[in-house]
Design a protein around this motif. Structure first.
Motif, short mmCIF file in Angstrom:
data_model
loop_
_atom_site.label_atom_id
_atom_site.label_comp_id
_atom_site.label_asym_id
_atom_site.label_seq_id
_atom_site.Cartn_x
_atom_site.Cartn_y
_atom_site.Cartn_z
N LYS A 1 2.51 1.72 -3.31
CA LYS A 1 1.53 2.22 -4.26
C LYS A 1 1.40 3.73 -4.12
O LYS A 1 1.37 4.46 -5.12
N ARG A 2 1.35 4.22 -2.88
CA ARG A 2 1.21 5.66 -2.67
C ARG A 2 2.46 6.40 -3.15
O ARG A 2 2.37 7.44 -3.77
N ASP B 1 -6.23 4.95 2.21
CA ASP B 1 -6.01 4.93 0.76
C ASP B 1 -7.22 5.48 0.02
O ASP B 1 -7.08 6.26 -0.92
N ALA C 1 0.83 -1.21 0.00
CA ALA C 1 0.00 0.00 0.00
C ALA C 1 0.86 1.25 0.00
O ALA C 1 0.58 2.22 -0.71
N ASP D 1 -7.28 8.96 -2.18
CA ASP D 1 -7.52 8.86 -3.62
C ASP D 1 -8.56 9.86 -4.11
O ASP D 1 -8.64 10.15 -5.30
N GLU E 1 -5.45 1.07 6.70
CA GLU E 1 -4.80 1.54 5.47
C GLU E 1 -5.78 1.59 4.30
O GLU E 1 -5.69 2.47 3.45
N LYS E 2 -6.72 0.67 4.28
CA LYS E 2 -7.70 0.66 3.19
C LYS E 2 -8.53 1.95 3.22
O LYS E 2 -8.80 2.55 2.18
#
Length: 236
Positions: free
Chosen positions: A14-15, A220, A11, A224, A216-217
């Motif tokens: 990805k960020r 995120d 994660a 976004d 974290e989900k």
């Protein structure tokens, strides 16, 4: 280290790998500041700070110039700054700062993220006492900067703490001293890379790796969203 650790690492990567998504948010801040106080950064401290942060994030000069020009257009959108507070999965506290041209859309989106991912919004002001609002400045550390001397020079401008983190220097002050400290750093010719108002938890908590997967989900999903400028939590 387990599945949870691997998910968190993925994660974060990805960020890091999608920093370009920050450019539209930085551009929005520039446009809003230019529309509010004019297109000349020398006469508009808020715009000067927005440009400074954009440069610190390696935003191309053309993007910055275009964002300023958009503020002068007859069809330039008007943005409203709005905050939302919530509790996420496992009781994590989340403070969300947004800038939007449509508050109805923004609150609906933010509310849906919390509801779908194990949390919910709380009344405005509920979390204010759980976070301290601070002015935070970051700049590169080099041999020409004596931190003890710099600290003495900045105390009268409102400096609270100064610390070296890797190759950067980070200084903190109460949010009310943002302007005076920014001016003092300019006068000392310090090349500030980042100047922001942050919300720092007064009581940071530890969460397990498994809990962080769920948290974290939510983070995120919020980050976004194009209307979300910043997300703060009480994670240690």
């Amino acid at each position: 280290m387990g599945r949870a650790f691997e998910y968190r690492r993925a994660a974060k990567e990805k960020r890091w790998g999608m920093m370009s998504r920050m450019f539209p948010k930085l551009a929005k801040a520039i446009t809003a500041a230019a529309k509010e106080g004019g297109p000349d950064p020398d006469m508009n401290p808020k715009l000067r700070t927005a440009i400074q942060n954009a440069k610190g994030s390696n935003m191309p000069k053309d993007n910055i110039d275009n964002a300023i020009k958009r503020a002068a257009g007859k069809d330039a959108e008007s943005y409203t700054e709005v905050n939302y507070e919530g509790k996420g999965p496992h009781g994590v506290l989340v403070f969300v700062e947004c800038m939007t041209d449509n508050t109805t859309r923004t609150v609906a989106n933010v509310k849906s993220y919390f509801n779908k991912l194990g949390g919910g919004l709380v009344p405005t002001g509920s979390l204010e006492f759980m976070f301290s609002r601070k002015a935070v400045f970051e700049f590169e550390k080099n041999d020409s900067i004596d931190l003890e001397e710099l600290e003495l020079n900045l105390i009268d401008a409102g400096l609270e703490t100064i610390e070296a983190v890797d190759d950067m220097v980070v200084i903190y002050a109460d949010y009310t001293n943002f302007g005076t400290l920014s001016q003092a750093l300019e006068e000392l010719k310090i090349d500030v890379k980042k100047a922001v108002l942050q919300r720092i938890p007064t009581n940071a908590l530890e969460f397990t790796e498994e809990q962080m997967v769920d948290i974290e989900k939510l983070i995120d999903k919020l980050e976004d969203d194009e209307d979300v400028q910043a997300v703060y939590t009480n994670i240690a």
